[in-house]
Write an enzyme that holds these catalytic residues in place. Structure first.
Site, PDB file in Angstrom:
ATOM      1  N   THR A   1       0.818  -1.214   0.000  1.00 57.41           N
ATOM      2  CA  THR A   1       0.000   0.000   0.000  1.00 57.41           C
ATOM      3  C   THR A   1       0.853   1.266   0.000  1.00 57.41           C
ATOM      4  O   THR A   1       0.384   2.323  -0.437  1.00 57.41           O
ATOM      5  CB  THR A   1      -0.957   0.028   1.207  1.00 57.41           C
TER       6      THR A   1
ATOM      7  N   ASP B   1       4.725 -12.929   4.189  1.00 54.42           N
ATOM      8  CA  ASP B   1       4.380 -11.517   4.356  1.00 54.42           C
ATOM      9  C   ASP B   1       5.629 -10.645   4.495  1.00 54.42           C
ATOM     10  O   ASP B   1       5.551  -9.487   4.896  1.00 54.42           O
ATOM     11  CB  ASP B   1       3.424 -11.272   5.524  1.00 54.42           C
TER      12      ASP B   1
END
Length: 310
Positions: A83, A263
């Site tokens: 993001t 992740d």
């Protein structure tokens, strides 16, 4: 050692940098294993962070990611647009192109994206788009815009990745179940693992998967979900006990629709930064048999991201 951020950027105060010198996992990954959720950040001097970002990370380059892949024993990566880069997919695309076919990508796109741009992303290895509903990370995008994007990318055979928090599932249910693609949920919909695994909150997510066979889940990020630990640090190979029942339930109930990823480099963690080698040792606790491990780490991600090789 503190990791730098290059270019005209300053790291968010209190930012936790990714772990240096991870352990070698005790668990041996099956041949061809895929790290199906990871990111790259910048480097900021080459791929600037988005003006509208909610955080500024340390740099985490494709070279760093590929070195970790090889150290842990993975064969491939799925690189999800971070993001902090907004809808500027250049860092992710650059990493996919540099991987020589060993990485696929999940992009963030806006309504204004052209068919030519989508085709270029496809040629670079992108196979999905991510819709983020976590309010502290992104600004709201109208659902009609997201549905329009989903309809367009469905023609390319892509899927939609959704990131949300468990308490928001009821209001998002109709949107998710009307998407015209495979839908992959990040991190089990972020359940509250202090609640019972058979309680109403997680059972609603299980119901979503049971009733809609186009919905998959990543059983990843125990370091984000754990309440009571222990943490994947200091040689701890039995970390995040409280998350295991939730992930194992999905792996055993929906063995052909689950994925796992590191992740890395673990954006926005506040409590601790896990050792990725010890994090890999979480896998046999949630996928206890060789068959389940093969499905979780090889069969499923290959079917979704490299179907031409299956």
């Amino acid at each position: 050692m503190t990791k730098p951020v290059s270019g005209d950027f300053s790291k968010t105060a209190g930012w936790l940098d990714w772990f240096d010198g991870p352990a070698k996992p005790a668990f041996t990954l099956p041949a061809g294993a895929v790290d199906a959720h990871c990111h790259v950040f910048g480097p900021g001097a080459e791929f600037p962070y988005a003006p509208e970002r909610k955080y500024t990370p340390c740099d985490a380059s494709k070279a760093d990611l590929f070195a970790l892949r090889d150290h842990l024993g993975f064969a491939r990566n799925v690189i999800v647009q971070a993001t902090c880069h907004g809808a500027d997919n250049r860092a992710m695309v650059d990493a996919c192109r540099a991987s020589k076919g060993k990485a696929r990508g999940v992009a963030t796109v806006r309504r204004a994206v052209t068919d030519e741009e989508l085709q270029s992303l496809h040629e670079a290895g992108v196979r999905g788009v991510r819709f983020n509903f976590v309010k502290r990370l992104v600004d709201f995008t109208p659902k009609d815009e997201l549905m329009e994007i989903a309809s367009r990318i469905a023609k390319l055979g892509w899927h939609v990745v959704v990131y949300f928090e468990a308490q928001d599932l009821p209001e998002l249910w109709d949107f998710f179940t009307n998407l015209p693609t495979t839908v992959v949920v990040d991190h089990m919909g972020r359940p509250d693992v202090s609640l019972p695994v058979d309680g109403p909150q997680f059972e609603l997510f299980v119901k979503l998967m049971r009733e809609h066979d186009n919905i998959w889940s990543k059983v990843s990020c125990p370091e984000r979900l754990s309440v009571s630990g222990p943490k994947a640090l200091n040689g701890e190979r039995h970390a995040y006990h409280d998350v295991i029942p939730f992930a194992r339930k999905l792996v055993e109930t929906f063995p052909d629709r689950v994925l796992w990823g590191t992740d890395w480099p673990h954006p926005n963690l506040k409590d601790h930064m896990p050792d990725d080698g010890l994090l890999v040792d979480f896998i046999p606790h949630i996928a206890p048999t060789p068959q389940l491990q093969q499905q979780l780490l090889v069969t499923n991600p290959m079917r979704l991201y490299w179907p031409e090789e299956c």
